[in-house]
Design a protein around this motif. Structure first.
Motif, mmCIF file in Angstrom:
data_model
loop_
_atom_site.group_PDB
_atom_site.id
_atom_site.type_symbol
_atom_site.label_atom_id
_atom_site.label_comp_id
_atom_site.label_asym_id
_atom_site.label_seq_id
_atom_site.Cartn_x
_atom_site.Cartn_y
_atom_site.Cartn_z
ATOM 1 N N TYR A 5 0.840 -1.200 0.000
ATOM 2 C CA TYR A 5 0.000 0.000 0.000
ATOM 3 C C TYR A 5 0.880 1.257 0.000
ATOM 4 O O TYR A 5 0.997 1.956 1.006
ATOM 5 C CB TYR A 5 -0.930 -0.013 1.209
ATOM 6 C CG TYR A 5 -1.818 -1.231 1.266
ATOM 7 C CD1 TYR A 5 -2.960 -1.313 0.478
ATOM 8 C CD2 TYR A 5 -1.485 -2.323 2.080
ATOM 9 C CE1 TYR A 5 -3.773 -2.446 0.511
ATOM 10 C CE2 TYR A 5 -2.288 -3.451 2.118
ATOM 11 C CZ TYR A 5 -3.424 -3.508 1.329
ATOM 12 O OH TYR A 5 -4.227 -4.629 1.354
ATOM 13 N N PRO A 6 1.502 1.559 -1.136
ATOM 14 C CA PRO A 6 2.457 2.679 -1.177
ATOM 15 C C PRO A 6 1.838 4.038 -0.863
ATOM 16 O O PRO A 6 2.511 4.905 -0.291
ATOM 17 C CB PRO A 6 2.988 2.631 -2.616
ATOM 18 C CG PRO A 6 1.936 1.895 -3.394
ATOM 19 C CD PRO A 6 1.367 0.893 -2.443
ATOM 20 N N TYR A 7 0.565 4.243 -1.223
ATOM 21 C CA TYR A 7 -0.045 5.547 -0.959
ATOM 22 C C TYR A 7 -0.350 5.716 0.525
ATOM 23 O O TYR A 7 -0.277 6.831 1.059
ATOM 24 C CB TYR A 7 -1.313 5.726 -1.795
ATOM 25 C CG TYR A 7 -1.027 5.779 -3.277
ATOM 26 C CD1 TYR A 7 -0.280 6.818 -3.823
ATOM 27 C CD2 TYR A 7 -1.484 4.780 -4.130
ATOM 28 C CE1 TYR A 7 0.000 6.867 -5.181
ATOM 29 C CE2 TYR A 7 -1.210 4.810 -5.493
ATOM 30 C CZ TYR A 7 -0.461 5.856 -6.012
ATOM 31 O OH TYR A 7 -0.181 5.898 -7.349
ATOM 32 N N LEU A 8 -0.682 4.624 1.186
ATOM 33 C CA LEU A 8 -0.847 4.682 2.640
ATOM 34 C C LEU A 8 0.478 5.032 3.300
ATOM 35 O O LEU A 8 0.529 5.886 4.198
ATOM 36 C CB LEU A 8 -1.360 3.345 3.179
ATOM 37 C CG LEU A 8 -1.412 3.230 4.707
ATOM 38 C CD1 LEU A 8 -2.443 4.183 5.293
ATOM 39 C CD2 LEU A 8 -1.705 1.791 5.138
ATOM 40 N N LEU A 9 1.561 4.393 2.872
ATOM 41 C CA LEU A 9 2.872 4.668 3.443
ATOM 42 C C LEU A 9 3.273 6.127 3.224
ATOM 43 O O LEU A 9 3.847 6.763 4.116
ATOM 44 C CB LEU A 9 3.914 3.731 2.837
ATOM 45 C CG LEU A 9 3.798 2.258 3.229
ATOM 46 C CD1 LEU A 9 4.772 1.409 2.426
ATOM 47 C CD2 LEU A 9 4.034 2.068 4.725
ATOM 48 N N GLU A 10 2.956 6.658 2.047
ATOM 49 C CA GLU A 10 3.256 8.065 1.791
ATOM 50 C C GLU A 10 2.487 8.960 2.754
ATOM 51 O O GLU A 10 3.033 9.937 3.295
ATOM 52 C CB GLU A 10 2.906 8.419 0.345
ATOM 53 C CG GLU A 10 3.220 9.856 -0.025
ATOM 54 C CD GLU A 10 2.778 10.206 -1.431
ATOM 55 O OE1 GLU A 10 2.948 11.387 -1.815
ATOM 56 O OE2 GLU A 10 2.255 9.334 -2.143
#
Length: 302
Positions: A227-232
């Motif tokens: 979940y790259p957008y969550l991490l961002e």
């Protein structure tokens, strides 16, 4: 103003038109720091201060339930009674249920039996309620309606599901975690997207507070690698939060927000077992609301 890439787009035009000229209340999260909010809301309820809608993030959503059901004192009672009960919140709950928050205990034992929630009063109150959660696929905020305290309770669970220590909540095919990741104090959504004219904003940190970087990014990258957008959103949260507070002061200076915040640095921890600290913060919330009650009434009534 706004959180580019982290706030969902605006409400439909008919919703914005419906909300024109109306006042909402916006409740920040902060786990047990919500005791300040509980004190504020109890004074508002005692004095018949009502608004058109309530938007709560995380603990703010839990407090919003009791505000809509008009149960004076309930939030404070529950926190003081169960803050040292391992079934309520803490490491032992995490080890036994996989969640630091004891949802089964809170939403079953407490809600139904130990300190019953008034579903009928909740349903009868025309005030709209929304729980802010974070969509973990897109890393954006979602403002989930809570029309029924039983049928829509997953919206509140989603809003309060802390990263790493609780499991994501699935609603209509979307996975959600705690709303604070994407929108800690959804005042911009309320005033710009939803079209409300003014908002009472209840914060759970004092006015001088500045949030620092998230300290568990290593664990978060391992847990949410897909979940790259969550991490961002998690990595940049402190920057957006501090920027948002500047926007809140701008709304306040423009007369569109009435802000209630703890008068001194908050000493209550995210998971707090000291009932004296909790009660003191609750009293601070009551005192702040009482001190500014005339101002609040004028703000809501104008």
């Amino acid at each position: 103003m706004g959180y580019k890439g982290f706030r969902m787009k605006g409400a439909p035009m008919q919703d914005k038109a419906k909300n024109a000229g109306k006042v909402a209340i916006v409740l920040e999260g902060g786990s047990f720091r919500g005791e300040f909010t509980a004190g504020v809301l109890d004074v508002l309820m005692e004095n018949g201060v009502e608004v058109a809608a309530c938007y709560g993030t995380s603990a703010g959503a839990l407090n919003g339930l009791n505000y809509k059901s008009r149960q004076i004192g309930r939030a404070n009672r529950v926190n003081l009674a169960f803050c040292n009960d391992h079934r309520y919140m803490g490491a032992q709950s995490f080890m036994t249920t996989g969640s630091m928050v004891g949802y089964d205990f809170i939403l079953n034992d407490v809600q139904d039996r130990l300190d019953p929630f008034d579903n009928e009063a909740f349903f009868a109150n025309p005030m709209e309620m929304y729980a802010c959660a974070t969509d973990i696929v897109f890393g954006t905020a979602a403002y989930l309606p809570v029309r029924d305290a039983t049928l829509d309770i997953d919206a509140v669970r989603a809003s309060t599901s802390l990263p790493l220590v609780t499991k994501p909540v699935e609603i209509d095919g979307h996975l959600y975690l705690d709303g604070g990741t994407a929108d800690s104090v959804p005042v911009e959504h309320v005033l710009e997207d939803a079209g409300f004219d003014r908002a009472i904003v209840v914060l759970t940190q004092d006015r001088s507070y500045q949030k620092g970087p998230y300290g568990l990014m290593g664990a978060a990258r391992a847990a949410y690698a897909g979940y790259p957008y969550l991490l961002e959103a998690m990595e940049n949260r402190h920057e957006r939060y501090n920027e948002q507070r500047e926007h809140i002061w701008e709304y306040e200076r423009a007369g569109r927000a009435l802000v209630l915040a703890p008068p001194v640095t908050v000493e209550v921890a995210h998971v707090e077992h000291d009932t004296e600290k909790l009660l003191n913060l609750y009293i601070q919330g009551r005192q702040e609301a009482k001190h500014r009650l005339g101002e609040i009434r004028e703000f809501v009534g104008r």
